[in-house]
Write an enzyme that holds these catalytic residues in place. Structure first.
Site, short mmCIF file in Angstrom:
data_model
loop_
_atom_site.label_atom_id
_atom_site.label_comp_id
_atom_site.label_asym_id
_atom_site.label_seq_id
_atom_site.Cartn_x
_atom_site.Cartn_y
_atom_site.Cartn_z
N ASP B 103 0.87 -1.38 0.04
CA ASP B 103 0.07 0.11 -0.03
C ASP B 103 0.79 1.33 -0.07
O ASP B 103 2.07 0.99 0.04
CB ASP B 103 -0.78 -0.04 0.92
CG ASP B 103 -0.18 -0.08 2.41
OD1 ASP B 103 0.81 -0.83 2.54
OD2 ASP B 103 -0.49 0.60 3.45
N GLU B 172 0.17 -0.93 5.77
CA GLU B 172 1.24 -0.43 6.47
C GLU B 172 1.06 1.01 6.65
O GLU B 172 1.15 1.57 7.66
CB GLU B 172 2.56 -1.05 5.82
CG GLU B 172 3.84 -0.78 6.73
CD GLU B 172 4.32 0.82 6.75
OE1 GLU B 172 5.15 1.22 7.51
OE2 GLU B 172 4.16 1.75 5.73
#
Lengths: 489, 489
Positions: B103, B172
């Protein structure tokens, strides 16, 4: 010369009518801070104008043009007119200028009002008249109308003991834009206020709920912003914590050095320039009807700086105070932000008593802040500047206007008034002191009690304060000739 | 054992293809912080899953259920799956677990990107590959794919020098919700990560733009809120200034006592518990490729706490730091508010190095704040509490994983790596250290440079860092058997 019994009886007999008129005034949603209500404000001014004409007063509506924003740009919204009034031109009489304001603070049921509609005056069995503007400042303004009603109806204006001038504005709650110029102009030769001997303002409150007060002083104010900046952008505290000088650290050190926990001000020549009270002055403070419990109740906690009411009252009335208001540019919400802000601005203000003027205070403050900053040993940059300032004001209470007010208070309320100074600032008092050319001719003669909640929900004035207050205003006028004559001798 | 020349040649020969694949990865708008992009995040995870399968890796997508809000309520939005991977099960080989994330931070052209579309990788003549996620963390993740490509295409997986395990998550940038449990579970007997010997994470950066780095430490963090409250409601500073104890005054005094202008921390047993550097350790800092100018450039001003690069770097890497972040409940805008706020909450955090844990720091901090407060002589109330905490982490660089990483760096970059500790916190490193049962087995092996702008506009990775970085990751694996064998003897 006390007020004629006929006047006092007239007020009692017409009390319900007067309250009815107050109810009509309250029904105008004259919220000056909300442009949507501007027409209501204008309508309120026009209503007042016609009320004054209805009791034989010569009036004039002074247009002020459009409102301007902070940068001086035309907002396209008309300002409400100032209502000028005058009656009497006898050079053997004193000329008293009365000031009041017709606009109010915002109010909505949803703010927590216990009545159905803040703009509908509710009359309670305990004598409270609840509604927005009831005490701030429609009640006092209408008190003057009531006095004039007597002279118009019963006395046919035969023997007003003074010449009267009126200045009713409708932007007081929003900065009184345009008023200063009107006042200055009207004080000049040919103006409506030319020849004014004293000014009477009923726009503050008793110290408590029990004892009438006369107010002879206001603190001034100076508002400051102190900015510390360093990095070109906000920094990550993990990457740069303990590598660089952090603006927040420096700013907090500066702010911490501005005021002590006990309220004293370590800035040199602020506290020490204020002369200590004379024994006589200290005695006056002892006489004031106030207790530590009054303070605890009004703030909702036992956090007074002293257990001695005299020290508490002197702190408010005759000492400077410095309050830290907040910080721009730092994290201010509940989030756990870990940023090092690049530029932060501390905001604080100082309430001033003579001889501290905003300029005098600013000299001390900026020198001191610079000194503190220079000794921090930081590589960041600092700037401290005054944003806004207003002079303090203190009158000599031996002035005949005060003597008359005291005599009137004792006659109406059968009590010795508390002689008070306010801790806050009422800029218009300074405007008039300046136009008048002296501080002593300005008098603050409060009508309402300390718990009226002027800017809060459930604003009220007590029926007795409205009715006896009306008597007070009239009696004050009757007491002036004797007091003025005594002053001459 | 150096990496085979065939591997290095393969990487060079396929460089453009690898960049093409990075471009494809960047095109997924896998912004985990924006629920509108959740499907893009999930698609990115699926893409990675099929890429891994395409190079012969056994994979599994672990579903994490729906996202929960701060209060633990189901948000009705699915979390993206964690991609697990594994290859090799030779008990004579070390097992290396690789972590990365799929991400990215949000990005919009309007934020100030100089390229047309942050999610279209632009290849510049100076070698910069600009696009969101290029360096954080898609570049490094694809570095591993490139390594696996060689083994799949050229080597047919015949002789991977280690067993590999993969853990690629996609939340994350938004707190890694659910990851801890997956990691813990997979480390247990029967889990995909059972038997892991070391963990390699490429999710941080070189200290500068010139010299490759290996990172063996992270600071922990503890976040605090300290609240001072007194009156039941906000007070007017004119009416109550110098009558009552003001919460802001008290809070500012407390905050001022927390950190010195030079960055040192007056809280007892914070700085003094951190052991001074050994001579050898101090020498390591001297070797680091860093200058005061590097700091000045990265923060945009000359505000370093020292002119000595060693002191600067030790401040970031091996000392605690305390930053003041802001105040809740006080005036935070440009307005000249004159209120005395009733309740104010100061926010600050401390970055921690061993032996300071959040619990240890909290004990010192709360005791000290209480002491400072008790000595203020105020009647207000105070509460200080930790909101959030994370452990610090330091590894012993004599561990074979570090020895292998150092050898690989020297082989690929022809430079001695900077051995660094990060000033920030990477919670997932602690998660793996905890699951592994020791700190030393976790290695941070950065691919990108210090100016990559991970969370900023114009995020980039340099072509050389992506390509040589791929070689570095592969070479690291080849160096492990020898390093591990040497460690045994």
């Amino acid at each position: 010369m006390p007020a004629p019994k006929e006047f006092l009886d007239f007020v009692d007999k017409n009390a319900d009518k007067f309250i009815q008129r107050l109810s009509e005034a309250v029904s105008y949603q004259s919220v000056s801070g909300n442009p949507d209500h501007r027409q209501d404000v204008i309508n309120m001014s026009k209503w007042m104008n016609s009320q004054l004409r209805g009791v034989g007063i010569d009036t004039q509506l002074v247009e002020l043009g459009n409102q301007k924003d902070q940068d001086g740009n035309d907002m396209g919204i008309p300002l409400p007119p100032v209502v000028l009034g005058r009656i009497g031109n006898d050079t053997n009489k004193k000329t008293v200028l009365v000031y009041g304001h017709l606009d109010v603070q915002p109010a909505a049921k949803s703010d927590g009002w216990s009545t159905d509609d803040p703009f509908k005056l509710e009359i309670f069995d305990n004598g409270q008249l609840v509604g927005r503007g009831a005490t701030d400042d429609k009640g006092p303004v209408l008190g003057w109308l009531n006095v004039l009603q007597y002279h118009y109806e019963a006395n046919k204006l035969g023997d007003l003991p003074v010449n009267l001038r009126f200045c009713f504005e409708a932007m007081e709650e929003s900065g009184s834009q345009g008023l200063d110029n009107v006042v200055k102009k009207e004080f000049q030769s040919g103006g409506w206020f030319h020849g004014t001997d004293c000014v009477s303002i009923s726009d503050n409150y008793w110290l408590n709920t029990r004892t009438p007060a006369i107010t002879y002083g206001l603190r001034g104010i100076a508002y400051y912003k102190v900015t510390v900046e360093g990095p070109a952008k906000d920094l990550h505290s993990g990457m740069f914590g303990r590598m660089v000088h952090e603006p927040m650290t420096d700013l907090i050190k500066i702010m911490s050095a501005l005021v002590n926990v006990d309220g004293s001000i370590p800035v040199p020549l602020i506290d020490s320039l204020v002369p200590p009270p004379t024994e006589q002055e200290a005695d006056e403070y002892k006489k004031l009807d106030y207790t530590v419990q009054d303070l605890d109740e009004s703030v909702g906690a036992s956090i007074g700086l002293s257990d001695d009411k005299v020290k508490l009252l002197m702190g408010r009335m005759r000492e400077c105070s410095l309050s830290l208001h907040g910080i721009e540019g730092a994290s201010s919400g509940p989030e756990t932000a870990t940023v090092i802000p690049a530029k932060v601005t501390g905001k604080f203000s100082i309430r001033l008593v003579p001889p501290l003027t905003p300029d005098e205070a600013t000299k001390r403050i900026t020198e001191y802040v610079q000194y503190v900053f220079d000794n921090l040993g930081t590589k960041n940059k600092m700037n401290c500047r005054m944003i806004d300032g207003g002079l303090p004001w203190v009158a000599n209470t031996s002035h005949w206007s005060y003597v008359a007010a005291k005599a009137a208070t004792e006659a109406v309320w059968k009590k010795t008034p508390d002689m008070t100074r306010e801790g806050g600032s009422i800029p218009v008092a300074l405007t008039f002191a300046d136009a008048l050319g002296n501080n002593d001719g300005v008098l603050l003669l409060p009508m309402g009690r300390g718990d009226d909640g002027a800017h809060s929900t459930n604003e009220k004035i007590d029926r007795s304060n409205f009715i006896e207050g009306t008597k007070l205003l009239g009696t004050y006028l009757y007491e002036i000739p004797a007091a003025a004559a005594a002053a001459k001798n």
